[in-house]
Scaffold this motif. Structure first.
Motif, PDB file in Angstrom:
ATOM      1  N   TRP A   1     -87.114 -17.238  20.971  1.00  0.00           N
ATOM      2  CA  TRP A   1     -87.947 -17.650  19.845  1.00  0.00           C
ATOM      3  C   TRP A   1     -89.105 -18.493  20.361  1.00  0.00           C
ATOM      4  O   TRP A   1     -88.943 -19.647  20.788  1.00  0.00           O
ATOM      5  N   ASP A   2     -90.303 -17.925  20.393  1.00  0.00           N
ATOM      6  CA  ASP A   2     -91.515 -18.656  20.764  1.00  0.00           C
ATOM      7  C   ASP A   2     -92.715 -17.926  20.183  1.00  0.00           C
ATOM      8  O   ASP A   2     -92.593 -16.829  19.620  1.00  0.00           O
ATOM      9  N   ALA A   3     -93.895 -18.530  20.335  1.00  0.00           N
ATOM     10  CA  ALA A   3     -95.112 -17.967  19.741  1.00  0.00           C
ATOM     11  C   ALA A   3     -95.453 -16.608  20.348  1.00  0.00           C
ATOM     12  O   ALA A   3     -95.900 -15.686  19.633  1.00  0.00           O
TER      13      ALA A   3
ATOM     14  N   VAL B   1     -90.612 -15.620  10.575  1.00  0.00           N
ATOM     15  CA  VAL B   1     -90.241 -17.035  10.484  1.00  0.00           C
ATOM     16  C   VAL B   1     -89.046 -17.201   9.541  1.00  0.00           C
ATOM     17  O   VAL B   1     -88.088 -17.935   9.838  1.00  0.00           O
ATOM     18  N   ALA B   2     -89.082 -16.497   8.410  1.00  0.00           N
ATOM     19  CA  ALA B   2     -87.992 -16.617   7.444  1.00  0.00           C
ATOM     20  C   ALA B   2     -86.678 -16.098   8.010  1.00  0.00           C
ATOM     21  O   ALA B   2     -85.615 -16.742   7.868  1.00  0.00           O
ATOM     22  N   VAL B   3     -86.709 -14.930   8.662  1.00  0.00           N
ATOM     23  CA  VAL B   3     -85.486 -14.354   9.229  1.00  0.00           C
ATOM     24  C   VAL B   3     -84.952 -15.230  10.353  1.00  0.00           C
ATOM     25  O   VAL B   3     -83.730 -15.452  10.484  1.00  0.00           O
ATOM     26  N   GLN B   4     -85.855 -15.738  11.195  1.00  0.00           N
ATOM     27  CA  GLN B   4     -85.430 -16.632  12.269  1.00  0.00           C
ATOM     28  C   GLN B   4     -84.752 -17.886  11.708  1.00  0.00           C
ATOM     29  O   GLN B   4     -83.720 -18.337  12.211  1.00  0.00           O
ATOM     30  N   TRP B   5     -85.315 -18.421  10.655  1.00  0.00           N
ATOM     31  CA  TRP B   5     -84.779 -19.647  10.062  1.00  0.00           C
ATOM     32  C   TRP B   5     -83.397 -19.412   9.440  1.00  0.00           C
ATOM     33  O   TRP B   5     -82.500 -20.256   9.560  1.00  0.00           O
ATOM     34  N   VAL B   6     -83.232 -18.254   8.799  1.00  0.00           N
ATOM     35  CA  VAL B   6     -81.994 -18.002   8.056  1.00  0.00           C
ATOM     36  C   VAL B   6     -80.928 -17.338   8.918  1.00  0.00           C
ATOM     37  O   VAL B   6     -79.744 -17.723   8.881  1.00  0.00           O
TER      38      VAL B   6
ATOM     39  N   ALA C   1     -81.323 -11.434  14.739  1.00  0.00           N
ATOM     40  CA  ALA C   1     -81.693 -10.768  13.491  1.00  0.00           C
ATOM     41  C   ALA C   1     -83.184 -10.455  13.461  1.00  0.00           C
ATOM     42  O   ALA C   1     -83.601  -9.420  12.924  1.00  0.00           O
ATOM     43  N   ARG C   2     -83.995 -11.329  14.059  1.00  0.00           N
ATOM     44  CA  ARG C   2     -85.448 -11.067  14.088  1.00  0.00           C
ATOM     45  C   ARG C   2     -85.756  -9.841  14.955  1.00  0.00           C
ATOM     46  O   ARG C   2     -86.615  -9.014  14.602  1.00  0.00           O
ATOM     47  N   TYR C   3     -85.059  -9.721  16.067  1.00  0.00           N
ATOM     48  CA  TYR C   3     -85.264  -8.526  16.908  1.00  0.00           C
ATOM     49  C   TYR C   3     -84.735  -7.276  16.210  1.00  0.00           C
ATOM     50  O   TYR C   3     -85.326  -6.192  16.312  1.00  0.00           O
ATOM     51  N   ALA C   4     -83.626  -7.417  15.505  1.00  0.00           N
ATOM     52  CA  ALA C   4     -83.089  -6.274  14.753  1.00  0.00           C
ATOM     53  C   ALA C   4     -84.050  -5.867  13.637  1.00  0.00           C
ATOM     54  O   ALA C   4     -84.198  -4.671  13.329  1.00  0.00           O
ATOM     55  N   LEU C   5     -84.697  -6.863  13.029  1.00  0.00           N
ATOM     56  CA  LEU C   5     -85.667  -6.562  11.967  1.00  0.00           C
ATOM     57  C   LEU C   5     -86.789  -5.670  12.492  1.00  0.00           C
ATOM     58  O   LEU C   5     -87.171  -4.690  11.838  1.00  0.00           O
ATOM     59  N   LEU C   6     -87.312  -5.980  13.682  1.00  0.00           N
ATOM     60  CA  LEU C   6     -88.381  -5.167  14.262  1.00  0.00           C
ATOM     61  C   LEU C   6     -87.914  -3.739  14.507  1.00  0.00           C
ATOM     62  O   LEU C   6     -88.608  -2.776  14.166  1.00  0.00           O
TER      63      LEU C   6
END
Length: 411
Positions: free
Chosen positions: A60-62, A108-113, A118-123
């Motif tokens: 998780w970074d910019a 940002v929302a998926v990472q937070w929750v 999950a963020r990589y799965a979202l992509l």
């Protein structure tokens, strides 16, 4: 290590072809065929892989957030480029910026929750759905607006379908194994990026091939059409007849020559601009009358040729009478002197050939129809003459074409 090397080569490939697409679009000064948009897509995807190389392991970074946003935006940009290639003007920057902002917020929302995995799965999941929609659109295009590129479109559908399957597999692997499944040394990642490299190698030259084919097709079409009326010229007429008679079930054809009566008087009285407007008006009337598959041509001056395919003499005579009547009863709205517009009515004389059954008989059919046309002109104009017979139907009396400068209505 192998996957990292493949990604590095993929970056160079994408950025180089992006620059090439941009140069090609600069040379296509008018109709760019979406090449400038394909260049943007390559730059986005190439930049995403550069960020991936700079960012290191998944986390998780910019850089990771920017990488994911660019990766998802790239296929959307390619889709917009494809729409522009097929002549469908579609805005680029506003929807692209909107998507980038929306997906960044979603990350940002998926990472937070739900966390990083999950963020990589979202992509992967969204990419799979996006590529599935693209493959379906390509298949539909091969059946409708891109039937002339059926083979190429089917190839693209298969390649995009492969991307869909790989992203769906990555989505499942991440859900099952978490971030360790994204290790660049894994077999799946090696296969994934080898396929991406193969795809970039195939698609970029394929896009250039499609642009060259579209340009050559347009040049061929221009060479086969009259630039003023956009009807076929003699070359286009011959090619159309050859295509028709190549079919084993092709029926006989009949040829009509329609000549505008007193056209020299129109040019001498009102000028060539009005004369050109009258020619375009007659061409539009004829295009609106012929059946699908019939051929309409301007072979020079004020002479138009219609070829009725798969019909008999009675059918050709009915078309000739419809054409003569429609032109006689319509007005060409043209610029006239200092007045903005004024209607001019004209008539045509039509000569009809006997039936013929091969493209090689075109010259003979035109000679027959021209001889019949000459008889019609001698007999008084505004009538139909059939080859080898006397005048067919009597028509209105011969008259000079007349403008109606006092009103744009029918005089």
């Amino acid at each position: 290590m192998a996957a990292t090397l493949v990604v590095g080569m993929l970056c160079v490939h994408l950025l180089c072809f992006g620059a090439m697409f941009l140069l090609i679009s600069a040379r296509l000064q008018g109709k760019k065929l979406g090449m400038e948009v394909f260049a943007v897509g390559n730059f986005l995807l190439g930049s995403a892989y550069v960020l991936q190389q700079l960012g290191g392991p998944p986390g998780w970074d910019a850089l990771s957030v920017a990488n994911h946003t660019l990766t998802l935006c790239a296929p959307v940009v390619y889709s917009i480029g494809a729409l522009r290639f097929f002549g469908r003007p579609t805005p680029l920057w506003r929807p692209l910026i909107t998507l980038a902002l929306a997906y960044t917020a979603a990350q940002v929302a998926v990472q937070w929750v739900l966390g990083t995995a999950a963020r990589y799965a979202l992509l992967s999941g969204l990419s799979a759905l996006l590529f599935l929609a693209m493959a379906a659109a390509v298949v539909q295009g091969a059946r409708t607006f891109a039937r002339d590129l059926h083979g190429e479109m089917c190839l693209f559908a298969v390649l995009i379908g492969g991307l869909c399957a790989l992203n769906a597999a990555k989505f499942a692997i991440i859900l099952q194994g978490g971030l360790p499944a994204l290790d660049m040394g894994s077999r799946f990642q090696t296969v994934f990026y080898l396929y991406m490299s193969f795809l970039a190698t195939v698609l970029a030259p394929s896009i250039i091939w499609l642009v060259l084919r579209r340009l050559t097709d347009e040049l061929r079409a221009m060479a086969a059409r009259d630039p003023l009326t956009q009807l076929l010229n003699r070359r286009g007429l011959l090619e159309g007849l050859e295509a028709h008679f190549r079919s084993r079930t092709a029926g006989p054809a009949h040829l009509l020559i329609a000549d505008i009566d007193h056209f020299k008087h129109i040019n001498d009285t009102y000028g060539h601009q009005v004369g050109d407007a009258v020619l375009c008006h007659v061409a539009d009337v004829l295009k609106g009358l012929i059946r699908q598959g019939d051929l309409a041509s301007r072979v020079g001056g004020e002479e138009f040729v219609l070829v009725c395919l798969d019909t008999d003499t009675a059918g050709a005579l009915r078309l000739a009478e419809r054409a003569r009547t429609a032109i006689e009863r319509s007005n060409a709205i043209v610029p006239l002197g200092t007045r903005p517009q004024a209607p001019i009515r004209c008539t045509v004389t039509i000569g009809l050939s006997e039936g013929f059954a091969s493209a090689q008989e075109l010259d003979h059919a035109m000679h027959e129809a021209d001889a019949a046309l000459y008889r019609g002109k001698t007999a008084g104009r505004n009538r139909i003459e059939q080859a080898g017979s006397h005048r067919v139907p009597a028509a209105a009396s011969d008259s000079e074409p007349s403008p109606a400068p006092t009103s744009p209505a029918v005089p």
